[in-house]
Design a protein around this motif. Structure first.
Motif, PDB file in Angstrom:
ATOM      1  N   GLY A 209     -25.323 -17.992  14.253  1.00 40.00           N
ATOM      2  CA  GLY A 209     -24.523 -16.894  14.779  1.00 40.00           C
ATOM      3  C   GLY A 209     -23.419 -16.542  13.809  1.00 40.00           C
ATOM      4  N   VAL A 210     -22.871 -15.346  13.944  1.00 46.14           N
ATOM      5  CA  VAL A 210     -21.892 -14.849  12.971  1.00 46.14           C
ATOM      6  C   VAL A 210     -20.582 -14.468  13.653  1.00 46.14           C
ATOM      7  CG1 VAL A 210     -22.803 -12.487  13.108  1.00 46.14           C
ATOM      8  CG2 VAL A 210     -21.500 -13.193  11.094  1.00 46.14           C
ATOM      9  N   PHE A 211     -19.492 -14.730  12.952  1.00 46.59           N
ATOM     10  CA  PHE A 211     -18.143 -14.381  13.401  1.00 46.59           C
ATOM     11  C   PHE A 211     -17.546 -13.417  12.395  1.00 46.59           C
ATOM     12  CE2 PHE A 211     -13.541 -15.801  12.918  1.00 46.59           C
ATOM     13  CZ  PHE A 211     -13.062 -14.957  13.908  1.00 46.59           C
ATOM     14  N   MET A 212     -17.083 -12.263  12.879  1.00 44.93           N
ATOM     15  CA  MET A 212     -16.476 -11.235  12.025  1.00 44.93           C
ATOM     16  C   MET A 212     -15.153 -10.816  12.642  1.00 44.93           C
ATOM     17  SD  MET A 212     -19.861  -8.855  11.370  1.00 44.93           S
ATOM     18  CE  MET A 212     -19.109  -7.966  10.020  1.00 44.93           C
ATOM     19  N   ALA A 213     -14.111 -10.749  11.808  1.00 48.27           N
ATOM     20  CA  ALA A 213     -12.795 -10.396  12.335  1.00 48.27           C
ATOM     21  C   ALA A 213     -11.957  -9.707  11.269  1.00 48.27           C
ATOM     22  CB  ALA A 213     -12.070 -11.642  12.844  1.00 48.27           C
ATOM     23  N   ALA A 214     -10.953  -8.991  11.739  1.00 46.49           N
ATOM     24  CA  ALA A 214      -9.939  -8.384  10.871  1.00 46.49           C
ATOM     25  C   ALA A 214      -8.576  -8.698  11.463  1.00 46.49           C
ATOM     26  CB  ALA A 214     -10.144  -6.874  10.772  1.00 46.49           C
ATOM     27  N   ILE A 215      -7.657  -9.166  10.608  1.00 39.25           N
ATOM     28  CA  ILE A 215      -6.296  -9.464  11.054  1.00 39.25           C
ATOM     29  C   ILE A 215      -5.313  -8.909  10.031  1.00 39.25           C
ATOM     30  CG2 ILE A 215      -7.009 -11.557  12.271  1.00 39.25           C
ATOM     31  CD1 ILE A 215      -5.804 -13.179   9.985  1.00 39.25           C
ATOM     32  N   PHE A 216      -4.064  -8.761  10.443  1.00 41.98           N
ATOM     33  CA  PHE A 216      -3.014  -8.356   9.510  1.00 41.98           C
ATOM     34  C   PHE A 216      -2.679  -9.538   8.602  1.00 41.98           C
ATOM     35  CE2 PHE A 216      -1.742  -5.159  12.854  1.00 41.98           C
ATOM     36  CZ  PHE A 216      -2.109  -4.052  12.092  1.00 41.98           C
ATOM     37  N   GLY A 217      -2.536  -9.260   7.307  1.00 45.70           N
ATOM     38  CA  GLY A 217      -2.227 -10.292   6.323  1.00 45.70           C
ATOM     39  C   GLY A 217      -0.743 -10.399   6.022  1.00 45.70           C
ATOM     40  N   GLY A 218      -0.404 -11.355   5.178  1.00 47.09           N
ATOM     41  CA  GLY A 218       0.989 -11.703   4.919  1.00 47.09           C
ATOM     42  C   GLY A 218       1.823 -10.615   4.266  1.00 47.09           C
ATOM     43  N   GLU A 219       1.194  -9.659   3.578  1.00 45.70           N
ATOM     44  CA  GLU A 219       1.947  -8.590   2.919  1.00 45.70           C
ATOM     45  C   GLU A 219       2.210  -7.402   3.844  1.00 45.70           C
ATOM     46  OE1 GLU A 219       3.215  -8.852  -0.184  1.00 45.70           O
ATOM     47  OE2 GLU A 219       2.513 -10.910  -0.005  1.00 45.70           O
ATOM     48  N   THR A 220       1.790  -7.505   5.083  1.00 41.41           N
ATOM     49  CA  THR A 220       1.985  -6.406   6.025  1.00 41.41           C
ATOM     50  C   THR A 220       3.469  -6.154   6.280  1.00 41.41           C
ATOM     51  OG1 THR A 220      -0.122  -6.850   7.117  1.00 41.41           O
ATOM     52  CG2 THR A 220       1.512  -5.629   8.384  1.00 41.41           C
ATOM     53  N   LEU A 221       3.865  -4.887   6.176  1.00 41.63           N
ATOM     54  CA  LEU A 221       5.240  -4.449   6.457  1.00 41.63           C
ATOM     55  C   LEU A 221       6.274  -5.183   5.599  1.00 41.63           C
ATOM     56  CD1 LEU A 221       5.090  -4.202  10.369  1.00 41.63           C
ATOM     57  CD2 LEU A 221       4.912  -2.334   8.709  1.00 41.63           C
ATOM     58  N   TYR A 222       5.922  -5.509   4.364  1.00 40.24           N
ATOM     59  CA  TYR A 222       6.898  -6.199   3.517  1.00 40.24           C
ATOM     60  C   TYR A 222       8.107  -5.316   3.225  1.00 40.24           C
ATOM     61  CZ  TYR A 222       5.415  -3.554  -0.633  1.00 40.24           C
ATOM     62  OH  TYR A 222       5.160  -2.546  -1.541  1.00 40.24           O
ATOM     63  N   GLU A 223       7.919  -3.993   3.215  1.00 41.48           N
ATOM     64  CA  GLU A 223       9.050  -3.097   2.982  1.00 41.48           C
ATOM     65  C   GLU A 223      10.050  -3.172   4.136  1.00 41.48           C
ATOM     66  OE1 GLU A 223       5.240  -0.835   1.596  1.00 41.48           O
ATOM     67  OE2 GLU A 223       5.906  -1.934   3.376  1.00 41.48           O
ATOM     68  N   LEU A 224       9.538  -3.144   5.358  1.00 33.73           N
ATOM     69  CA  LEU A 224      10.418  -3.225   6.528  1.00 33.73           C
ATOM     70  C   LEU A 224      11.067  -4.591   6.610  1.00 33.73           C
ATOM     71  CD1 LEU A 224      11.483  -2.010   9.169  1.00 33.73           C
ATOM     72  CD2 LEU A 224       9.389  -2.811  10.297  1.00 33.73           C
ATOM     73  N   ARG A 225      10.314  -5.631   6.326  1.00 38.33           N
ATOM     74  CA  ARG A 225      10.854  -6.990   6.397  1.00 38.33           C
ATOM     75  C   ARG A 225      12.025  -7.170   5.430  1.00 38.33           C
ATOM     76  NH1 ARG A 225       8.033 -11.511   7.967  1.00 38.33           N
ATOM     77  NH2 ARG A 225       6.064 -10.410   7.621  1.00 38.33           N
ATOM     78  N   SER A 226      11.827  -6.784   4.176  1.00 41.55           N
ATOM     79  CA  SER A 226      12.886  -6.976   3.176  1.00 41.55           C
ATOM     80  C   SER A 226      14.095  -6.092   3.454  1.00 41.55           C
ATOM     81  CB  SER A 226      12.334  -6.701   1.768  1.00 41.55           C
ATOM     82  OG  SER A 226      11.858  -5.366   1.660  1.00 41.55           O
ATOM     83  N   SER A 227      13.871  -4.881   3.953  1.00 41.70           N
ATOM     84  CA  SER A 227      14.999  -3.985   4.260  1.00 41.70           C
ATOM     85  C   SER A 227      15.855  -4.545   5.382  1.00 41.70           C
ATOM     86  CB  SER A 227      14.477  -2.599   4.641  1.00 41.70           C
ATOM     87  OG  SER A 227      13.768  -2.010   3.574  1.00 41.70           O
ATOM     88  N   LEU A 228      15.230  -5.071   6.431  1.00 42.12           N
ATOM     89  CA  LEU A 228      15.979  -5.661   7.536  1.00 42.12           C
ATOM     90  C   LEU A 228      16.708  -6.931   7.102  1.00 42.12           C
ATOM     91  CD1 LEU A 228      13.400  -5.162  10.438  1.00 42.12           C
ATOM     92  CD2 LEU A 228      15.659  -4.101  10.267  1.00 42.12           C
ATOM     93  N   GLN A 229      16.079  -7.726   6.251  1.00 42.47           N
ATOM     94  CA  GLN A 229      16.731  -8.946   5.776  1.00 42.47           C
ATOM     95  C   GLN A 229      17.941  -8.621   4.906  1.00 42.47           C
ATOM     96  OE1 GLN A 229      13.432 -10.979   3.909  1.00 42.47           O
ATOM     97  NE2 GLN A 229      12.955 -12.145   5.753  1.00 42.47           N
TER      98      GLN A 229
END
Length: 347
Positions: A174-194
């Motif tokens: 059987g097969v498992f297929m998925a898509a998730i958000f990775g670590g670089e997601t929204l890095y612009e928003l993250r750094s701006s808020l920090q």
């Protein structure tokens, strides 16, 4: 905010990140420990609030796009799946693209019943709806041919445990297929808020939830027992008029921060400072002169198979006939290869 101050704050930020990373090396958790990073009840409330919005369809654009791309990968597998599970189906972002030629029976499961009620169903596919928590679901072992998931598993605390449940529910091969958000997601928003936090409060608060790094996905899937892994990533860069429209859309998607240590209230002056920093560091201008800010969404795609004797296996060590050190002589080796004439029965 001038650029000198931004560079100085950025230096402090990077130093804080390095110190935090070094401190992480000083301790280790016991094997199979679960780090409860996310508040699952808070995430459920966020999804229910998003589902109650009369304009909920306006915020489906990212999940619909990734659902379409992930469904396209199902078509690449020339096989009929008699029973499949869409884990974290949401509003049917992936399921509505599934065709009856590939999947005969589909279980659509999500922790939010309102999303399931609103989900668009696939055509010519028998559908069963279930309210399941991706983190603690239980299905019959060896009962599924396919498990798919679109932009849901990045909110699971026990991702290894989730993978173990998935592979247990799959039949052999059987097969498992998925898509998730990775670590670089929204890095612009993250750094701006920090940077805004450092400027206004002298410290950093976790305004953006942590995401899984692509380098960790392969080891987690191998640890669960999946074979023949295929892991790749893609990026979507979407333009918004300002940081406030971006955050409003994240809320509409049900993708607001759900970390347990999140700050419940973001001060007005901090938000204004973050918006100014975002525009200063990352702002763009269109050809017509209109300004916008880009937001990056990194998508990690993964495919893994449950082991089976019928699957292709690597040849035994030492059975190779050509050494890699002779790779530069490849043309000569090909010329020396014996040609065999095929009969009509062999063609």
């Amino acid at each position: 905010m001038n650029m000198t101050l931004i560079h100085r704050i950025n230096g402090i930020l990077m130093s804080s990140v390095r110190n935090f990373s070094n401190s992480q090396l000083c301790f280790s958790l016991p094997p199979n420990s679960i780090m409860n990073v996310f508040d699952r009840q808070a995430k459920l409330r966020q999804k229910e609030r998003a589902a109650a919005d009369p304009d909920v369809k306006l915020y489906d654009y990212i999940k619909d796009e990734i659902g379409y791309r992930l469904a396209d990968r199902i078509f690449d597998i020339k096989r009929e799946f008699k029973c499949a599970l869409d884990l974290g189906c949401g509003r049917g972002h992936l399921a509505k693209h599934v065709l009856g030629d590939n999947v005969k029976n589909l279980i659509m499961a999500d922790m939010c019943s309102a999303y399931i009620d609103q989900a668009q169903l696939p055509e010519q596919v028998n559908v069963e709806k279930k309210v399941l928590d991706e983190e603690s679901f239980s299905l019959d072992e060896n009962s599924l041919d396919l498990v798919i998931s679109c932009l849901s598993l990045h909110w699971v605390n026990d991702l290894p445990g989730c993978f173990n449940k998935i592979i247990a529910s799959l039949k052999n091969d059987g097969v498992f297929m998925a898509a998730i958000f990775g670590g670089e997601t929204l890095y612009e928003l993250r750094s701006s808020l920090q940077l805004a936090d450092l400027e206004r409060d002298g410290g950093i608060s976790p305004h953006i939830s942590p995401f899984t790094q692509i380098r960790d996905i392969g080891s987690l899937m191998n640890r669960a027992g999946f074979t023949m892994l295929t892991i790749d990533c893609d990026e979507l860069v979407i333009g918004y008029p300002s940081m406030f429209q971006l955050m409003w859309d994240l809320k509409g998607m049900g993708e607001s921060n759900a970390a347990r240590n999140r700050t419940l209230h973001l001060k007005r002056d901090t938000m204004l400072a973050a918006a100014a920093i975002y525009e200063e560091l990352y702002g763009k201008v269109k050809e017509d002169g209109e300004k916008y800010i880009p937001a990056t969404f990194q998508i990690i795609y993964m495919v893994g198979w449950k082991p089976d004797a019928s699957q292709p296996k690597p040849i035994d060590r030492g059975t190779g006939q050509v050494s890699l050190k002779d790779l530069h002589k490849l043309n000569e080796i090909i010329k020396k290869t014996t040609k065999i004439k095929l009969d009509d029965d062999d063609k």
